[in-house]
Write a protein that holds these residues in place. Structure first.
Motif, PDB file in Angstrom:
ATOM      1  N   ASN A   1       0.817  -1.213   0.000  1.00 36.47           N
ATOM      2  CA  ASN A   1       0.000   0.000   0.000  1.00 36.47           C
ATOM      3  C   ASN A   1       0.857   1.272   0.000  1.00 36.47           C
TER       4      ASN A   1
ATOM      5  N   GLY B   1       2.909   1.757  -3.244  1.00 38.68           N
ATOM      6  CA  GLY B   1       2.082   2.218  -4.353  1.00 38.68           C
ATOM      7  C   GLY B   1       1.794   3.703  -4.277  1.00 38.68           C
ATOM      8  N   ASP B   2       1.514   4.181  -3.075  1.00 43.00           N
ATOM      9  CA  ASP B   2       1.226   5.606  -2.910  1.00 43.00           C
ATOM     10  C   ASP B   2       2.467   6.460  -3.119  1.00 43.00           C
TER      11      ASP B   2
ATOM     12  N   GLY C   1       4.004   5.263  -7.172  1.00 45.28           N
ATOM     13  CA  GLY C   1       3.079   5.474  -8.279  1.00 45.28           C
ATOM     14  C   GLY C   1       3.548   4.793  -9.552  1.00 45.28           C
TER      15      GLY C   1
ATOM     16  N   THR D   1       5.297   0.059 -13.039  1.00 47.11           N
ATOM     17  CA  THR D   1       4.448  -0.002 -11.859  1.00 47.11           C
ATOM     18  C   THR D   1       5.311   0.021 -10.602  1.00 47.11           C
TER      19      THR D   1
ATOM     20  N   ASN E   1      -5.450  -1.850  -0.264  1.00 46.47           N
ATOM     21  CA  ASN E   1      -4.491  -1.157  -1.125  1.00 46.47           C
ATOM     22  C   ASN E   1      -5.254  -0.586  -2.322  1.00 46.47           C
TER      23      ASN E   1
ATOM     24  N   SER F   1      -4.548   1.743  -4.448  1.00 45.88           N
ATOM     25  CA  SER F   1      -3.761   1.901  -5.674  1.00 45.88           C
ATOM     26  C   SER F   1      -3.696   0.591  -6.446  1.00 45.88           C
TER      27      SER F   1
END
Length: 143
Positions: A58, A61-62, A65, A76, A122, A124
C-alpha cells in the motif's frame, strides 16, 4: 506501519444475516451449489492473499506510483507486477467473470466483496484488476 485485517466477521454478517445470500444464490443459475462453507473458504483465502500480498504494498504504491517512460513503457510500483500475478493465479481476478472465457462464473456480489477487501487494503493496487474487469465487461458487451 498499519496492517490491514479483512473484516470477515462483518462481511459474513452482511451476506448471511442481512442478505440471506444462500437463499438468494439458490435461485441464481450456476450458483445453486454455493453454500456458507464454500463462500467462507473462498473469502478466507482471498482475505489471506490480500492481507499478505496486496496490503504490504500500500505505502509503496502511494509513494512510487506508476510512471510512463519516454519509450512508452509503463513502470508499476515495486512488487505490483508480482502481486497482480498472485492475485490472478489465486483465481480472484476472474471470480465473477464468464466461465466461457476463463472466469469462475460466480455471482458478481462475491466479486464485489473481494474487490472491496482489496480496495480497503491497497486502493492503488485495486485499480489494476478493477481496470481489467472494466475492459473485460466492455469487450464482452461490444467485442
Amino acid at each position: 506501519m498499519p496492517q490491514y485485517k479483512a473484516p470477515l466477521r462483518d462481511i459474513r454478517f452482511v451476506l448471511y444475516e442481512l442478505l440471506d445470500i444462500e437463499k438468494h444464490y439458490s435461485t441464481v443459475p450456476g450458483a445453486a451449489d454455493l453454500n456458507a462453507e464454500v463462500i467462507d473458504a473462498m473469502l478466507s483465502e482471498a482475505a489471506k492473499l490480500i492481507e499478505t500480498v496486496a496490503a504490504p504494498l500500500n505505502r509503496i504504491g502511494d509513494e512510487d506510483g506508476c510512471h510512463l517512460t519516454p519509450e512508452g513503457v509503463v513502470r508499476t510500483p515495486k512488487g505490483f507486477k508480482e502481486a497482480y500475478k498472485k492475485y490472478y493465479e489465486a483465481g480472484l481476478g476472474g471470480l465473477s467473470g464468464d466461465a466461457d472465457y476463463g472466469g469462475q462464473g460466480l455471482p458478481p456480489s462475491l466479486g464485489l466483496v473481494v474487490s472491496e477487501m482489496l480496495a480497503a487494503a491497497n486502493n492503488s493496487f485495486s485499480m489494476y484488476p478493477g481496470l481489467t474487469n472494466g475492459a473485460i465487461a466492455c469487450i464482452h458487451a461490444h467485442g
